[in-house]
Design a protein around this motif. Structure first.
Motif, PDB file in Angstrom:
ATOM      1  N   ARG E 284      42.999  39.508  20.350  1.00 48.78           N
ATOM      2  CA  ARG E 284      42.750  40.642  21.244  1.00 48.78           C
ATOM      3  C   ARG E 284      42.986  40.245  22.696  1.00 48.78           C
ATOM      4  NH1 ARG E 284      40.975  44.907  18.561  1.00 48.78           N
ATOM      5  NH2 ARG E 284      39.869  44.557  16.593  1.00 48.78           N
ATOM      6  N   GLU E 286      41.315  40.774  25.234  1.00 51.19           N
ATOM      7  CA  GLU E 286      40.112  40.299  25.907  1.00 51.19           C
ATOM      8  C   GLU E 286      39.772  38.866  25.532  1.00 51.19           C
ATOM      9  OE1 GLU E 286      40.549  43.022  24.115  1.00 51.19           O
ATOM     10  OE2 GLU E 286      38.777  43.626  22.974  1.00 51.19           O
ATOM     11  N   HIS E 287      40.455  38.313  24.538  1.00 54.53           N
ATOM     12  CA  HIS E 287      40.203  36.929  24.150  1.00 54.53           C
ATOM     13  C   HIS E 287      41.216  35.961  24.739  1.00 54.53           C
ATOM     14  CE1 HIS E 287      37.991  38.925  20.615  1.00 54.53           C
ATOM     15  NE2 HIS E 287      37.112  38.537  21.537  1.00 54.53           N
ATOM     16  N   THR E 289      42.394  33.994  27.896  1.00 56.25           N
ATOM     17  CA  THR E 289      41.807  33.610  29.186  1.00 56.25           C
ATOM     18  C   THR E 289      42.749  32.685  29.927  1.00 56.25           C
ATOM     19  OG1 THR E 289      40.743  31.731  28.143  1.00 56.25           O
ATOM     20  CG2 THR E 289      39.420  33.733  28.366  1.00 56.25           C
ATOM     21  N   ASN E 310      38.046  43.788  35.882  1.00 62.71           N
ATOM     22  CA  ASN E 310      39.043  43.104  35.047  1.00 62.71           C
ATOM     23  C   ASN E 310      40.408  43.275  35.669  1.00 62.71           C
ATOM     24  OD1 ASN E 310      37.626  45.333  33.009  1.00 62.71           O
ATOM     25  ND2 ASN E 310      37.106  43.164  32.671  1.00 62.71           N
ATOM     26  N   VAL E 312      44.284  43.577  34.015  1.00 65.73           N
ATOM     27  CA  VAL E 312      45.058  43.635  32.774  1.00 65.73           C
ATOM     28  C   VAL E 312      46.487  43.253  33.106  1.00 65.73           C
ATOM     29  CG1 VAL E 312      45.621  45.025  30.769  1.00 65.73           C
ATOM     30  CG2 VAL E 312      43.600  45.580  32.100  1.00 65.73           C
ATOM     31  N   LEU E 326      43.418  40.769  28.955  1.00 69.11           N
ATOM     32  CA  LEU E 326      42.391  41.360  29.785  1.00 69.11           C
ATOM     33  C   LEU E 326      41.658  40.198  30.444  1.00 69.11           C
ATOM     34  CD1 LEU E 326      41.021  44.207  30.221  1.00 69.11           C
ATOM     35  CD2 LEU E 326      39.357  43.456  28.525  1.00 69.11           C
ATOM     36  N   SER E 328      39.652  38.308  33.916  1.00 70.99           N
ATOM     37  CA  SER E 328      38.558  38.651  34.824  1.00 70.99           C
ATOM     38  C   SER E 328      39.124  39.288  36.086  1.00 70.99           C
ATOM     39  CB  SER E 328      37.756  37.403  35.189  1.00 70.99           C
ATOM     40  OG  SER E 328      38.408  36.751  36.264  1.00 70.99           O
ATOM     41  N   PRO E 369      33.586  41.854  23.777  1.00 73.92           N
ATOM     42  CA  PRO E 369      33.659  41.343  25.154  1.00 73.92           C
ATOM     43  C   PRO E 369      34.047  42.426  26.156  1.00 73.92           C
ATOM     44  CG  PRO E 369      35.418  40.438  23.801  1.00 73.92           C
ATOM     45  CD  PRO E 369      34.606  41.295  22.909  1.00 73.92           C
ATOM     46  N   ALA E 370      33.927  42.026  27.394  1.00 74.63           N
ATOM     47  CA  ALA E 370      34.079  42.938  28.523  1.00 74.63           C
ATOM     48  C   ALA E 370      35.281  43.870  28.432  1.00 74.63           C
ATOM     49  CB  ALA E 370      34.183  42.125  29.812  1.00 74.63           C
ATOM     50  N   ALA E 371      35.018  45.109  28.783  1.00 73.85           N
ATOM     51  CA  ALA E 371      36.078  46.095  29.008  1.00 73.85           C
ATOM     52  C   ALA E 371      36.970  46.349  27.815  1.00 73.85           C
ATOM     53  CB  ALA E 371      36.941  45.707  30.201  1.00 73.85           C
ATOM     54  N   ALA E 372      36.491  45.988  26.652  1.00 76.26           N
ATOM     55  CA  ALA E 372      37.312  46.224  25.471  1.00 76.26           C
ATOM     56  C   ALA E 372      37.571  47.709  25.279  1.00 76.26           C
ATOM     57  CB  ALA E 372      36.614  45.666  24.247  1.00 76.26           C
TER      58      ALA E 372
END
Ligand code: ATP
Ligand code: ATP
Ligand code: MG
Ligand code: MG
Lengths: 379, 294, 285, 375, 375
Positions: E284, E286-287, E289, E310, E312, E326, E328, E369-372
């Motif tokens: 995903r 969001e995973h 980094t 976030n 993107v 996605l 920070s 996690p955030a903003a998914a």
């Protein structure tokens, strides 16, 4: 040059075609352009053309409209010599005469007679071979037929249609009545006409259901179907009757109490010559040519019309086909369609009068008085 | 597009051909008619200015009665057209086998030349030989022939029925179109709530097609008001004037009696009546339909 | 019978009632034609006979043959009707399409009253205007030509056509011409390339209604303004079955059926467009 | 190339004034988004810039030329409509080619340009289809294609994505941003979707009832809304507003006594005359936490939404109305179960009685906390 | 009360089968959401449950009774349409009262029930207006009101919010959730908006081309999508898919060699026969980094969206296609500027050649996690 001509009907009569060709041959440089217009729209078309300022040279019109046209200066007088006048049956010339002038040449003539159904007479216990001769006879016979058979006694005509007035005039003219006298006065409200109206009223219960829905052809159809025992009709009924197995007879229209002799309604159609075409003279010549005794007789015989002039041929015809006799005999005391400037209004008043009596809305006397007053207002 | 001058100009350019055409062919005769209405025009070669005399004459006669009759006749005919037409549309909208054929079968009165249709009705109304009287007798509903055109009241209705017959196909088609434009989901929603077919017809279909019905009735009103051929061919306004409407009266006067001036005055009066009526009607109805639809 | 969704499923008595309703409705619509058809089958002599018989005894299709002999020009009349109606339809479309576009798509002062003015034309029956019209036709020299029937026919068919088509065109989304305008297209270009193709179903409906109006109903103009037999349209042709005194009823009815057949076939072929086009158009005020 | 200025622009429909005098400068190549509630005049303003609506008063200048009376095509403007306004009777190719056909460009050029646009928009395989057979996103791209081929210096978009579903909307958003970067044209974009506004805009223009409420970069609007309207409009869930009274003004900020009884000193620049005045304190849901803070309130959630990473709670607070909070995914809240929430003074916004914001002492480039754009 | 079961339900339109045999049990009081791409048959299925479409094959039972041939009222079902299907000619009161009028209830009862529904939906002041004068949200509420008064045991909603704008949609979502809690009726809800599905559902049914792809609680679908389709459909931005080949299977999981060259051992339960097979690895956005991780890839972002909290990024990766991440809010990425992203093996999903997921060793109640759910 060309003479336009309007002929009412569905096709040109071959006799007329023939004589037109002859006339064209005699008048070098002149052609005739006939146009056939269905009977229903013919008069309106002729009038519209005249009013719009493009009159036809020569048109076939009902003689009743001649007064109107003449009064407004739309047509030319077509004077007749005394000799010409004399060649016609009596009263015929009167149908085209207005203020002492002739305004058209009679081209077709129709008279009416009484038909009766001998089978129905027999069924009702009447003598099938004796036609009713008087109104009382008619009423009695009608009553008998109505009461004793499935059919109705008399074919009464009272639809909002021109021949409702015609049929009523048969009764007026078989009782020495008049609508307009020789001085041009309205004389409708007279004992003679009242008697006619009353006879009508008396006949209603012995007539087909709802006379106000029928005009003469429809009544004739009922007669041909054996639904009524007596009708007033023109000679055209003969050929139709010959196609049926009805035993029929034709006789003079029965007479009212005041009658002086056999009478009938005389209707003629005429050839009228319109003013302002520049070919008036030739049109008159053509009209006279087409209605000259020989041509006219040929035409009448061919079309099955009441002949306009007496002649040995006609006598022979009556000899051969006796059913012609009543049609000729009635002419003598017959009367014309009365001439009114607003003929349509006159006709409406007459129809209204007859209908109001037939439907029982008014008594004959009051209806007559009312119509008389309206006619006087009209003129 | 914005109200730019070029757009407005273009609009007029587009309109001008149709406008000129109608002006030339209709407006001019109209003005002519208006002019005639103040003269004693007839077959006579000369015509004189008579002022308001023709108009006065109109109201001297039984014109008031004719107006009343015309309105009753028109009202009955339009109402029947709308009722039968809408009813027919509702039936033809049903999902039944054969409806495509049925729809086509409603068209003939519209396609046949009017006069012919009227003749056929004339046959039907004939007391001796006609279908209606014949069937009535056959089924014992009447013991003798019934001549429908013989009596004031039956003739009045007979002419109305024939007029309705001629007008129904158009109304049916329009109302069918209106019914079909009612969103399906409204019916589905109502059905989900248990509303029967008849209930849906009464509370959804009919109110929803009301605006279309108004427009249609307006159009049909104008043509009905001017309906001429039917009465003329069937009864010529009779018996005893019981079917004489304004247009029949006008025709008899103008064409029958050749009183063109008086006829023109009647034509103008008809037009005034119609316009006034149309305006009132439209106003009332727009108000009504605004209340219905918003 | 195809299985309808439950909402469209009828109970047996509903089906019976509705078919009865339809039968009644269609009987009303078609009864005169049945009568007319029966008349056309009967020999002239037996036309008038009682008691009333639904099915004629000596019925035959003879009238359908003899009608061609009694009125030899009948085929020509049908052709004329087609010809005149086609031209009328084309002229009406040529005039009405631009005008409807103006009414439907351009806002300008007086549009409402002008449209009302067009519709007012229908308030006058042609019969009343006959004489002035006649003079007009004459001064244009149109009498006794096809144009004598086409010209007034067009005028009286324009109002309804404008009304129908402009309501249809009003339903085309405004953004389509706006988008074209933003892209620099001129008014005429928008009309031709964008609106016309989209208004096609509406135009078809207008064309059909106009054609039929012209085909069957243009009696009075033909009668008054034309006297040439070779130009006469169908309704006049039918009147040719009126003899001097008599009407050849069986042939008249036969001819009526033959005469309306082409228009019926047309409707038959196009009825889908008719209902669809109306659905999209006229219903909205 | 694509510089646009509005000065004193007004619009009246008949008597009704719907745009009350707009002044705005847009730089060449800028991506400007108009946001505002329905009916605030976004479309009207855009249509005036385009030339579809007459400008009643004021001037619109493009690259220094007054264009009030020029038709759109002469303004160098292309517009993409909310409904796409595709011509249903033309193929995709013809739709895109339309502006070129209007200009009567040679066939070869049309082919080439349409081909290029189709390539950019990945429509190569669809060129012969009719718009009716396309998906929403594809139609959208065709509409954009039609705008692209004209190579305008300014693009106008009126809610171009509002007919698409969420996933497609996200996708198209990215495509549009990429397109902007590629074309470098000025773009003016109308939406009422905040996420679109926040992610795409260089600058956002917030409209309210026909006037500009605030103009600024997305984060500026988020951190320093100029008034109650913008504060409430930007951010989702909406900022919570708590009425109160200013009790003291000091260099540290304004001290406010809230209707809940708590008192807090908000670090804003305030004039002394604020003292004793009614004020409104604003606090974003994402700044409410279950931990400790300067102020706390007790709420009873009526609805709790578990979004996984966050939990959103909604509660009714007496004297305040609806209060929402965006808590962490693991927050221990349940409907009907009272909870204590707190916030810090530094996160607060303060508005005077007229609804104007008092200037906050924060950096407007600060990032927005988690899930502020959720939903 | 409101228990519903579908077994082997199929639907054919003429020849075309659009629903291929659905088996589903819905508990009384459950809130079930149907999601799936456009045209997958959501509406058709709902309409079959309602009774608006015939069930071609299979059974629909409610509370143990087979209802295939019953009309909707008899099923105790109420439906809220996407278009609302309000009667434009009736007032709000009459619209809500409609089902009661159909049943010919006494006037007093109608007044009382409509009043109660209006109170629940805050429509008291609108009762005399026509739907045409209402806002989208209000219309929606009227449509719900009409459903409520019948007190059905099952509510059906067909994309009820799709005509509303984002803010209103969020608001109505909350109202619906609150309503569900209040009425405790079974609700079946069709949408293609993931946020709606994730926030409202007790269970989500993912449909794909007329078949059920997966049924489960929202977080279960997020963490343990059963196949590629669900994995791609749930989550926004969409999961990235990287093709690869399984090189080894061990108790720790399956080792995959990706097309990017990297190799990773994903902790899934895999059978030995997977070895040597092509597989797809899912990760995903969001995973991904910027920090360290088990695997890393180098990308060049084409678009970067700054959402504040976030960022993107979207990039094209050779052999893989579009990859989104996605990151920070403070992530240091810019379009065109290469960046290195990594992810950990534990976050990976693995799908076999048929697209079926290999079971992950994670707890499906784990937060997202955030903003998914952004966008
Ligand atoms: N042609 C018009 N005539 C009269 N008023 C209009 C017209 N067009 C728009 N308005 C009014 O102007 C105001 C602004 O409308 P506009 O369409 O610009 O709003 P909007 O911000 O685009 O709204 P939405 O988000 O709903 O699209 C509204 O009050 C509207 O009613
Ligand atoms: N009446 C019908 N006749 C034929 N096919 C139909 C009919 N209704 C739906 N379909 C087809 O059935 C399939 C499923 O349609 P359905 O409306 O259920 O999709 P959906 O999931 O609701 O899509 P959306 O999200 O677009 O509403 C589609 O392929 C559609 O084309
Ligand atoms: Mg807008
Ligand atoms: Mg659907």
């Amino acid at each position: 040059e060309e003479i336009t001509m309007i002929v009412c009907g569905d096709t040109m009569d071959p006799i007329h075609d023939k004589y037109i060709a002859e006339w064209e041959a005699q008048n070098e440089g002149w052609t005739v352009a006939p146009e056939v217009v269905g009977w229903g729209q013919c008069q309106d078309k002729v009038t519209t053309l005249a009013v719009a300022g493009t009159p036809v040279g020569l048109a076939y019109v009902g003689s009743r409209t001649l007064k109107e046209f003449a009064e407004f200066g739309l047509i030319e007088p077509i004077p007749m010599t005394d000799e010409e006048k004399a060649s016609y049956y009596p009263n015929v010339v009167g149908t085209v005469t207005y203020q002492g002038q002739q305004w058209g040449v009679p081209v077709a003539f129709s008279t009416k007679a009484l038909y009766w159904n001998k089978d129905l007479f027999a069924e009702a216990g009447l003598d099938p071979e004796t036609p009713p001769a008087t109104w009382d006879d008619v009423i009695a016979a009608a009553k008998a037929v109505t009461e004793n058979t499935d059919a109705a006694g008399f074919g009464l005509v009272a639809k909002t249609f021109d021949n409702t007035m015609h049929q009523f005039l048969h009764w007026v003219y078989t009782n020495n009545g008049q609508v307009i006298d020789d001085e041009g006065n309205i004389v409708l409200d007279s004992p003679e006409v009242l008697a006619a109206l009353e006879a009508y009223k008396t006949l209603v219960p012995y007539s087909e259901e709802g006379p106000t829905a029928y005009e003469q052809n429809e009544v004739r159809a009922i007669f041909l179907d054996g639904g009524v025992s007596m009708i007033h009709a023109s000679i055209g009924a003969v050929s139709r009757l010959q196609d049926t197995d009805i035993n029929w007879g034709v006789a003079n229209l029965p007479l009212g109490p005041e009658a002086k002799g056999p009478g009938t309604l005389l209707i003629t159609d005429s050839l009228a010559v319109f003013s302002g075409t520049g070919v008036e003279e030739q049109a008159i010549s053509l009209a006279k040519f087409l209605t000259a005794p020989a041509a006219q007789e040929e035409y009448d015989l061919n079309a099955g019309l009441t002949p306009l002039r007496p002649s040995p041929t006609i006598d022979a015809l009556v000899e051969e086909k006796p059913y012609w006799a009543p049609y000729i005999e009635g002419i003598e005391y017959g009367g014309p369609e009365p001439l009114f400037t607003d003929y349509r209004a006159f006709q409406n008043i007459m129809i209204e009068m007859v209908q109001s009596v037939v439907t029982g809305d008014a008594e004959p006397a009051e209806a007559l008085a009312k119509a008389d007053a309206e006619l006087k207002e009209l003129e | 597009m914005p109200g730019h001058k070029s757009a407005v100009l273009f609009a007029w350019i587009l309109l001008i051909p149709a406008l000129l055409y109608v002006a030339a062919i209709v407006a001019y005769p109209l003005v002519d008619t208006f002019h005639l209405s103040f003269t004693d025009a007839s077959l006579r070669k000369t015509t004189n200015w008579v002022g308001w005399k023709n108009y006065q004459k109109i109201f001297d006669t039984e014109f008031a009665e004719i107006i009343g009759r015309t309105f009753v006749w028109t009202f009955l005919s339009v109402s029947l057209k709308m009722i039968i037409g809408t009813g027919g549309a509702v039936l033809l909208n049903a999902a039944l086998p054969g409806r495509a054929v049925f729809r086509i079968l409603t068209m003939p009165p519209w396609i046949v030349p009017m006069a012919i249709g009227i003749f056929m009705w004339g046959w039907m109304y004939n007391g001796q030989f006609g279908m209606i009287s014949g069937l009535l007798q056959r089924f014992g509903l009447s013991d003798g022939p019934v001549a429908f055109l013989a009596y004031g009241s039956t003739a009045f209705w007979a002419t109305i029925i024939t007029d309705v017959w001629i007008g129904v196909p158009m109304v049916t088609m329009y109302m069918l179109a209106a019914i079909q434009s009612v969103p399906v989901d409204l019916h589905e929603a109502a059905w989900t709530d248990g509303a029967s077919r008849f209930y849906r017809l009464r509370r959804i279909t009919l109110p929803m097609i009301f605006p279309a019905a108004i427009t249609m009735s307006m159009i049909s009103l104008i043509s009905t008001f001017n309906s001429f051929d039917i009465i003329w061919i069937l009864t010529q306004g009779g018996p005893s004037g019981s079917t004489t409407t304004m247009i029949i009266d006008t025709y008899s006067t103008a064409i029958g009696s050749k009183k063109f001036g008086e006829g023109a005055a009647r034509a103008v009066v008809i037009c005034l009546f119609l316009s006034a009526f149309a305006i009132l009607y439209f106003q009332a109805v727009t108000k009504l339909s605004r209340r219905m639809t918003t | 019978m195809k299985k309808n969704a439950m909402i469209d499923r009828y109970r047996w008595w509903e089906v019976v009632l509705m078919y009865m309703g339809i039968a009644l409705f269609l009987f009303f619509i078609l009864a005169p034609f049945i009568e007319g058809f029966l008349v056309s089958l009967k020999p002239l002599g037996l036309l008038f006979s009682t008691p009333y018989k639904f099915f004629p005894e000596n019925g035959s299709f003879k009238a359908y043959i003899t009608m061609w002999e009694s009125v030899p020009g009948f085929g020509r009349y049908i052709f004329n009707s087609f010809y005149i109606s086609t031209i009328i339809t084309m002229v009406v479309l040529a005039l009405v399409v631009p005008a409807s576009y103006a009414f439907a798509r351009i806002k300008f002062k007086g549009a409402g009253s002008l449209l009302g003015g067009f519709l007012a034309v229908n308030m006058f029956s042609g019969a009343v205007l006959l004489i002035p019209l006649f003079r007009l036709m004459r001064s244009y020299g149109l009498l006794n030509t096809y144009w004598s029937m086409i010209v007034p026919g067009v005028a009286f068919l324009i109002p309804t056509a404008i009304w129908l088509l402009s309501t249809y065109m009003k339903r085309i989304p405004r953004e389509l011409d706006e988008a074209a305008y933003v892209d620099g297209a001129g008014h005429f270009y928008i009309l031709r390339r964008v609106i016309l193709p989209l208004a096609m179903p509406g135009i078809i409906v207008v064309a059909i209604t106009t054609f039929i109006g012209a085909y069957a109903q243009q009696f009075i103009f033909a009668l008054t303004f034309n006297s040439k037999t070779e130009f006469m349209p169908l309704p006049i042709g039918l009147f040719a079955y009126f003899g001097r005194q008599e009407v050849i009823w069986n042939e008249l009815m036969a001819a009526s059926f033959v005469g309306i057949a082409p228009a019926m076939i047309l409707i038959f072929a196009l009825q889908r467009y008719l209902v669809a086009g109306l659905t999209a158009g006229a219903v909205k005020q | 190339m694509g510089q646009l200025a509005l000065s004193g622009v007004k619009k009246r429909f008949e008597k009704l004034e719907v745009i009350h005098g707009i002044d705005l400068d847009i730089k060449d190549g800028e991506f400007v988004v108009f946001v505002g509630p329905s009916g605030c005049g976004k479309s009207t303003l855009l249509r005036m810039i385009c030339g579809l609506e007459e400008i009643t008063e004021g001037d619109c200048t493009i690259d220094g030329t007054r264009v009030n009376d020029l038709p759109p095509v002469k303004r160098g403007i292309a517009m993409v409509f909310q409904s796409y306004a595709l011509y249903p009777h033309m193929s995709v190719f013809e739709n895109i080619a339309f502006p070129l056909r209007v200009e009567k460009r040679p066939e070869a050029e049309i082919k080439e340009k349409v081909g290029r646009a189709a390539a950019v928009l990945q429509l190569e395989n669809r060129l012969h289809q009719k718009p009716g057979n396309l998906s929403g996103g594809q139609r959208q791209r065709v509409a954009i294609g039609r705008a692209i081929v004209r190579e305008p210096s300014i693009f106008l978009f009126d809610e171009p994505l509002s007919n698409l579903d969420a996933a497609l909307r996200a996708e198209m958003r990215i495509e549009l941003t990429a397109l902007h970067q590629k074309l470098k044209a000025t773009m003016i974009y109308v939406t009422h979707d905040q996420v679109e506004a926040m992610t795409m805009a260089d600058r956002i223009v917030v409209l309210d009832g026909g006037s500009i409420s605030q103009v600024g970069a997305p984060l500026e609007l988020y951190h320093k809304p100029a008034n109650l309207f913008v504060a409430g409009f930007i951010g989702n869930p909406k900022m919570n507003f708590i009425p109160g009274t200013c009790t003291a003004v000091s260099p540290e900020g304004a001290t406010v006594e809230l209707v809940t009884g708590a008192s807090v000193t908000v670090p804003v620049t305030a004039a002394g005359m604020l003292q004793g005045q009614p004020v409104t304190l604003g606090i974003r849901p994402e700044h409410l936490t279950q931990g400790a803070g300067d102020v706390s309130v007790e709420i009873t959630p009526t609805v709790v939404e578990h979004l996984g990473v966050n939990t959103v709670t909604y509660a009714d607070l007496e004297g305040v109305g609806n209060v929402s909070a965006l808590l962490s995914g693991s927050a221990d809240v349940a409907p009907g179960q009272p909870a204590r929430l707190s916030f810090s003074a530094a996160d607060c916004h303060l508005f005077d009685a007229e609804g104007q914001a008092l200037e906050r002492r924060v950096d407007s480039a600060m990032p927005i906390p988690a899930a502020a754009s959720a939903g």
